[in-house]
Write a protein that holds these residues in place. Sequence first.
Motif, PDB file in Angstrom:
ATOM      1  N   LEU A 237      11.324   0.166 -27.511  1.00 12.05           N
ATOM      2  CA  LEU A 237      12.227   0.381 -28.632  1.00 12.05           C
ATOM      3  C   LEU A 237      13.671   0.650 -28.213  1.00 12.05           C
ATOM      4  O   LEU A 237      14.543   0.815 -29.070  1.00 12.05           O
ATOM      5  CB  LEU A 237      11.728   1.563 -29.480  1.00 12.05           C
ATOM      6  CG  LEU A 237      10.348   1.383 -30.145  1.00 12.05           C
ATOM      7  CD1 LEU A 237       9.965   2.651 -30.892  1.00 12.05           C
ATOM      8  CD2 LEU A 237      10.333   0.185 -31.077  1.00 12.05           C
ATOM      9  N   GLU A 238      13.945   0.684 -26.930  1.00 12.01           N
ATOM     10  CA  GLU A 238      15.294   1.006 -26.479  1.00 12.01           C
ATOM     11  C   GLU A 238      16.317  -0.003 -26.995  1.00 12.01           C
ATOM     12  O   GLU A 238      17.412   0.366 -27.431  1.00 12.01           O
ATOM     13  CB  GLU A 238      15.334   1.088 -24.948  1.00 12.01           C
ATOM     14  CG  GLU A 238      14.631   2.313 -24.371  1.00 12.01           C
ATOM     15  CD  GLU A 238      14.869   2.464 -22.885  1.00 12.01           C
ATOM     16  OE1 GLU A 238      15.773   1.801 -22.354  1.00 12.01           O
ATOM     17  OE2 GLU A 238      14.153   3.262 -22.259  1.00 12.01           O
ATOM     18  N   PHE A 241      16.924   0.598 -30.685  1.00 10.52           N
ATOM     19  CA  PHE A 241      17.765   1.766 -30.924  1.00 10.52           C
ATOM     20  C   PHE A 241      19.229   1.495 -30.569  1.00 10.52           C
ATOM     21  O   PHE A 241      20.133   2.012 -31.236  1.00 10.52           O
ATOM     22  CB  PHE A 241      17.254   2.951 -30.119  1.00 10.52           C
ATOM     23  CG  PHE A 241      15.890   3.447 -30.544  1.00 10.52           C
ATOM     24  CD1 PHE A 241      15.376   3.127 -31.784  1.00 10.52           C
ATOM     25  CD2 PHE A 241      15.113   4.230 -29.687  1.00 10.52           C
ATOM     26  CE1 PHE A 241      14.125   3.584 -32.189  1.00 10.52           C
ATOM     27  CE2 PHE A 241      13.869   4.692 -30.075  1.00 10.52           C
ATOM     28  CZ  PHE A 241      13.377   4.364 -31.328  1.00 10.52           C
ATOM     29  N   LYS A 242      19.447   0.670 -29.558  1.00 11.98           N
ATOM     30  CA  LYS A 242      20.811   0.335 -29.148  1.00 11.98           C
ATOM     31  C   LYS A 242      21.492  -0.529 -30.201  1.00 11.98           C
ATOM     32  O   LYS A 242      22.663  -0.321 -30.545  1.00 11.98           O
ATOM     33  CB  LYS A 242      20.796  -0.383 -27.798  1.00 11.98           C
ATOM     34  CG  LYS A 242      22.181  -0.765 -27.292  1.00 11.98           C
ATOM     35  CD  LYS A 242      22.090  -1.482 -25.949  1.00 11.98           C
ATOM     36  CE  LYS A 242      23.464  -1.900 -25.452  1.00 11.98           C
ATOM     37  NZ  LYS A 242      23.382  -2.630 -24.148  1.00 11.98           N
ATOM     38  N   PRO A 245      21.167   1.826 -34.530  1.00 11.89           N
ATOM     39  CA  PRO A 245      21.054   3.286 -34.363  1.00 11.89           C
ATOM     40  C   PRO A 245      20.262   3.949 -35.489  1.00 11.89           C
ATOM     41  O   PRO A 245      19.627   4.986 -35.266  1.00 11.89           O
ATOM     42  CB  PRO A 245      22.513   3.745 -34.367  1.00 11.89           C
ATOM     43  CG  PRO A 245      23.295   2.554 -33.941  1.00 11.89           C
ATOM     44  CD  PRO A 245      22.555   1.372 -34.494  1.00 11.89           C
ATOM     45  N   ALA A 247      17.570   3.068 -36.657  1.00  9.75           N
ATOM     46  CA  ALA A 247      16.151   3.041 -36.296  1.00  9.75           C
ATOM     47  C   ALA A 247      15.772   4.281 -35.485  1.00  9.75           C
ATOM     48  O   ALA A 247      14.710   4.874 -35.694  1.00  9.75           O
ATOM     49  CB  ALA A 247      15.821   1.775 -35.515  1.00  9.75           C
ATOM     50  N   GLU A 248      16.632   4.670 -34.556  1.00 11.15           N
ATOM     51  CA  GLU A 248      16.347   5.869 -33.764  1.00 11.15           C
ATOM     52  C   GLU A 248      16.367   7.109 -34.644  1.00 11.15           C
ATOM     53  O   GLU A 248      15.553   8.022 -34.462  1.00 11.15           O
ATOM     54  CB  GLU A 248      17.358   6.003 -32.624  1.00 11.15           C
ATOM     55  CG  GLU A 248      17.037   7.160 -31.691  1.00 11.15           C
ATOM     56  CD  GLU A 248      17.908   7.187 -30.455  1.00 11.15           C
ATOM     57  OE1 GLU A 248      17.606   7.958 -29.527  1.00 11.15           O
ATOM     58  OE2 GLU A 248      18.906   6.409 -30.411  1.00 11.15           O
ATOM     59  N   THR A 249      17.299   7.138 -35.604  1.00  8.12           N
ATOM     60  CA  THR A 249      17.343   8.261 -36.546  1.00  8.12           C
ATOM     61  C   THR A 249      16.055   8.335 -37.347  1.00  8.12           C
ATOM     62  O   THR A 249      15.477   9.414 -37.517  1.00  8.12           O
ATOM     63  CB  THR A 249      18.543   8.117 -37.497  1.00  8.12           C
ATOM     64  OG1 THR A 249      19.750   8.061 -36.733  1.00  8.12           O
ATOM     65  CG2 THR A 249      18.620   9.297 -38.446  1.00  8.12           C
ATOM     66  N   TYR A 251      13.148   7.154 -36.489  1.00  7.05           N
ATOM     67  CA  TYR A 251      12.069   7.494 -35.552  1.00  7.05           C
ATOM     68  C   TYR A 251      11.986   9.014 -35.361  1.00  7.05           C
ATOM     69  O   TYR A 251      10.891   9.589 -35.315  1.00  7.05           O
ATOM     70  CB  TYR A 251      12.319   6.797 -34.220  1.00  7.05           C
ATOM     71  CG  TYR A 251      11.230   6.981 -33.194  1.00  7.05           C
ATOM     72  CD1 TYR A 251      10.117   6.138 -33.176  1.00  7.05           C
ATOM     73  CD2 TYR A 251      11.305   7.989 -32.233  1.00  7.05           C
ATOM     74  CE1 TYR A 251       9.110   6.303 -32.234  1.00  7.05           C
ATOM     75  CE2 TYR A 251      10.309   8.158 -31.290  1.00  7.05           C
ATOM     76  CZ  TYR A 251       9.212   7.311 -31.295  1.00  7.05           C
ATOM     77  OH  TYR A 251       8.219   7.494 -30.350  1.00  7.05           O
ATOM     78  N   ASN A 252      13.146   9.662 -35.259  1.00  7.49           N
ATOM     79  CA  ASN A 252      13.177  11.116 -35.060  1.00  7.49           C
ATOM     80  C   ASN A 252      12.939  11.875 -36.358  1.00  7.49           C
ATOM     81  O   ASN A 252      12.461  13.008 -36.334  1.00  7.49           O
ATOM     82  CB  ASN A 252      14.526  11.530 -34.463  1.00  7.49           C
ATOM     83  CG  ASN A 252      14.727  11.015 -33.054  1.00  7.49           C
ATOM     84  OD1 ASN A 252      13.780  10.931 -32.277  1.00  7.49           O
ATOM     85  ND2 ASN A 252      15.950  10.652 -32.715  1.00  7.49           N
TER      86      ASN A 252
END
Length: 287
Positions: A237-238, A241-242, A245, A247-249, A251-252
């Motif tokens: 998923l790196e 996320f890059k 962004p 998506a990373e939010t 995910y968390n």
Amino acid sequence: MDTITHTLFGLSLYGSVNKLDMNKRTKRAYLFTSIGASQIPDSDVISQLWDTEGLYQMWHRGITHSIFLTPLWALFIYLLCIVLFRTKDRRLFFLAWIAVIIHDTSDLFNAWGTGYLEPFSNIRVTFGTIPIIDFVFWIIIGGAFFLSRKKKETRPTYLRIAWVLISLHVIAQSVQGYNFYQKYNQEYDQIALSAGFIPTTFQVITKNKATITIFEDGIFQPKKKLYVIQSKEEADLEYLFKEKPEAETLYNWAPFVVIIDDGKQLGIYDPRFYRNGQSFLYEYITR
């Protein structure tokens, strides 16, 4: 909760106050306080204007909904009353405080959750035992106003009874949700709840390794399996996320997510909001 429900909460707080000895200016201050304080935590929506890093999902219902910020919101509303209505009735501060606490606490019970303990914890507290739009609240509050329409002097009594009924509804839903959580907890690694619009009905979202299963359950209906979804847990998923962004939010922010990697799309979504083959909380990139 939705904006209409928070407004109804404010109106019901205003209606529960005995205003027989108040002048028009003081009544306006109480109305402004009840509705304004019931809405002000959601002022965080303006953060979308300067969000360039995809963090809005975490900002919304974040620090503005912290229980530790409630007296500061109340003080802000009270100071506005002094400026706008030239009244220094200290009861306005406590009315505002109660209204903000009700807003922040009621939002805990739906699937969206809040940053109730920020800034000391970034955990998104969510119980999932009340739908974001709960028509039971509307019926109770509307019924109180209807029954008191002919004798407005009885309105505070009816609205106070309404608050008792609202509290009992939340308690009853939460006890049911807790029982369902315990029921499924023995079989699955992770569990999340999402209350249905019909009282006593829930969607129970479960996860075992890469398999997400969504059930519909209730005390007056049999358990029903709605969806079985496979998550690509091995996906990297790196890059997502890059490039995305948000998506990373997500995910968390979410309790757990479904990962999609089918060669055409790489993305994640929150299964608590999965309906008819898709979730409206879905962040992805195309290959």
